[in-house]
Write a protein that holds these residues in place. Structure first.
Motif, mmCIF file in Angstrom:
data_model
loop_
_atom_site.group_PDB
_atom_site.id
_atom_site.type_symbol
_atom_site.label_atom_id
_atom_site.label_comp_id
_atom_site.label_asym_id
_atom_site.label_seq_id
_atom_site.Cartn_x
_atom_site.Cartn_y
_atom_site.Cartn_z
ATOM 1 N N LEU A 200 0.752 -1.167 0.074
ATOM 2 C CA LEU A 200 0.215 0.108 0.091
ATOM 3 C C LEU A 200 0.908 1.359 0.031
ATOM 4 N N LEU A 201 1.885 1.256 0.802
ATOM 5 C CA LEU A 201 2.710 2.478 0.849
ATOM 6 C C LEU A 201 3.711 2.692 -0.402
ATOM 7 N N THR A 202 3.730 1.826 -1.333
ATOM 8 C CA THR A 202 4.559 2.173 -2.418
ATOM 9 C C THR A 202 3.601 1.979 -3.588
ATOM 10 N N PHE A 328 -0.527 8.395 7.806
ATOM 11 C CA PHE A 328 0.210 7.763 6.818
ATOM 12 C C PHE A 328 1.748 8.097 6.826
ATOM 13 N N LEU A 329 2.362 9.118 7.185
ATOM 14 C CA LEU A 329 3.460 9.471 7.365
ATOM 15 C C LEU A 329 4.244 8.572 8.474
ATOM 16 N N PHE A 330 3.599 8.601 9.543
ATOM 17 C CA PHE A 330 3.984 7.781 10.715
ATOM 18 C C PHE A 330 4.347 6.368 10.414
ATOM 19 N N LYS A 331 3.310 5.805 9.801
ATOM 20 C CA LYS A 331 3.210 4.174 9.442
ATOM 21 C C LYS A 331 4.415 4.121 8.244
ATOM 22 N N LEU A 332 4.619 4.975 7.370
ATOM 23 C CA LEU A 332 5.602 4.719 6.473
ATOM 24 C C LEU A 332 7.131 4.850 7.171
#
Length: 421
Positions: A200-202, A328-332
């Motif tokens: 998901l993050l990519t 989103f940023l924290f999970k990344l």
């Protein structure tokens, strides 16, 4: 509290451990031992609470005589001889693997005699670890506690008749199996979540309503959807550096690898931060903070606990702009591949050896979909984490249930009918 007081309500006589089996220290590792066949051996790093980790087995030479003295037999129980005070005496049972294995002097071996059931003895030793019996008899040198072969062998513990031992062990093993199953489920779901995060993050997996193009762009680290941005952290965030000064009423935070920012006093149970908080940094709600000298360990957190809090001056604090969904940023930034990026940048940093200051941290690029897609990704990953947390809570409940049952059954407060076997 003495051992007799801990088990004062037991209906069984307290017997010395040495009367129930053989107690022996492991073989010394010394440069004088240069002859003999190379054989595998177990050490403290292999012994965990209730099981032996065989993923990292070492070898050293044993003469034939030494091998006969220190070789392990199935059913032998190994206990950590030297460890931290809360872990000294941590026991595990040797199940026969690896074969032809010995043990080192950092461990104590208990070989159950004919009137002692190995599985009962393991449960009894686990209870002693939990309620502090081993810690109470251990000696301490600096930060290491030593169980001591003589002290352990003279320890008096409740040993009922063998058939009753077996009945107790059978009941407690039911909880062990439930705990193992719960741990396996959590491990599987964590692997699933890690794979889901990677996809998901990519942008390898996307939500159809956000897709504007099937084309992809190549970056230094990975391929991304063409309709995603690829800014630096400095493009979407700014450093915040406000000192506490004379204000001391704000709560103090610490950063953990897995949980992020936590209230320091509640997490550690004691004050581990400085008495002088004047140089501590203020972390407003909605800000990120990372350990400038330990970011490569994954020490980064998001402040959503208080309106304002304090953190060590050794941390870097920053806030994002309106184009980023903080979840989103924290999970990344908590992913393993970004931890690796931090590690690489830290090693290459010329600003200060072993640190990653904002100037270099801000140069790191991030994948950036639209705000709406970021929010959807964060929502899906939040649900996956909530599911894992529910299973963790179930595991904690199972462990607490077993702990309470151990204190009832292993002290004889609740008796077991031998006919259950």
């Amino acid at each position: 509290m003495g051992i007799a007081m801990v088990f004062k309500s037991t209906p069984w006589p307290l017997k010395m451990v040495s009367s129930q089996g053989q107690v022996q220290a492991g073989r010394q590792r010394s440069p004088h031992f240069v002859e003999g066949k190379m054989r595998c051996y177990l050490r403290v790093a292999n012994v965990f609470d209730g099981f032996i980790d065989t993923s990292d087995i070492k070898q050293m030479p044993f003469s034939d005589k030494e091998y006969e003295i220190y070789k392990l037999a199935q059913g032998d129980i190994l206990l950590n001889e030297g460890q931290s005070l809360e872990l000294v005496g941590r026991p595990a049972i040797y199940a026969g693997k690896p074969a032809s294995c010995c043990f080192q002097n950092t461990l104590v071996r208990f070989r159950p005699g004919p009137e002692c059931d190995p599985k009962y003895a393991l449960q009894l030793f686990q209870l002693c670890l939990q309620i502090g019996v081993f810690a109470s008899i251990a000696s301490q040198t600096t930060s290491i506690a030593h169980l001591g072969v003589k002290r352990f062998s003279r320890l008096k513990l409740p040993f009922p008749p063998k058939k009753e031992q077996q009945a107790i062990a059978t009941i407690l093993s039911t909880w062990d199996r439930a705990i193992e199953k719960a741990e396996a489920i959590i491990e599987a779901k964590e692997r699933r979540k890690a794979g889901l995060m990677q996809r998901l993050l990519t942008g390898k997996v996307r939500f159809g309503e956000f897709v504007k193009s099937q084309a992809r762009q190549k970056t230094k680290s990975y391929d991304l959807p063409e309709d995603w941005g690829y800014p630096t952290i400095g493009d979407i965030a700014v450093a915040v550096s406000q000192k506490n000064g004379t204000k001391t009423s704000l709560p103090v935070l610490s950063c953990t690898k897995h949980s992020g920012l936590v209230d320091s006093l509640a997490y550690f149970g004691k004050q581990v931060f400085s008495k002088d908080l004047s140089t501590y940094k203020v972390v407003p709600r909605g800000a990120f903070a990372y350990a400038t000298n330990h970011i490569e360990e994954g020490s980064i957190g998001y402040q959503d606990l208080h309106d304002k809090a304090l953190i060590s001056p050794m941390y870097t604090v920053f806030k994002t702009s309106g184009v980023v969904h903080d979840g989103f940023l924290f999970k990344l930034l908590k992913t393993e591949w970004y931890r690796h990026i931090f590690q690489t940048r830290t090693s290459a940093s010329v600003d200060r050896r072993g640190s990653l200051r904002w100037k270099e941290f801000a140069k790191i690029h991030i994948p950036l979909p639209s705000m709406e897609e970021q929010g959807k990704i964060a929502e899906v990953l939040d649900k996956a984490e909530q599911e894992i947390e529910e299973h963790r809570n179930q595991l904690t409940a199972l462990k607490e249930q077993k702990k309470g049952l151990m204190q009832q059954l292993l002290t004889g407060k609740v008796r077991v009918k031998v006919s259950l076997l």
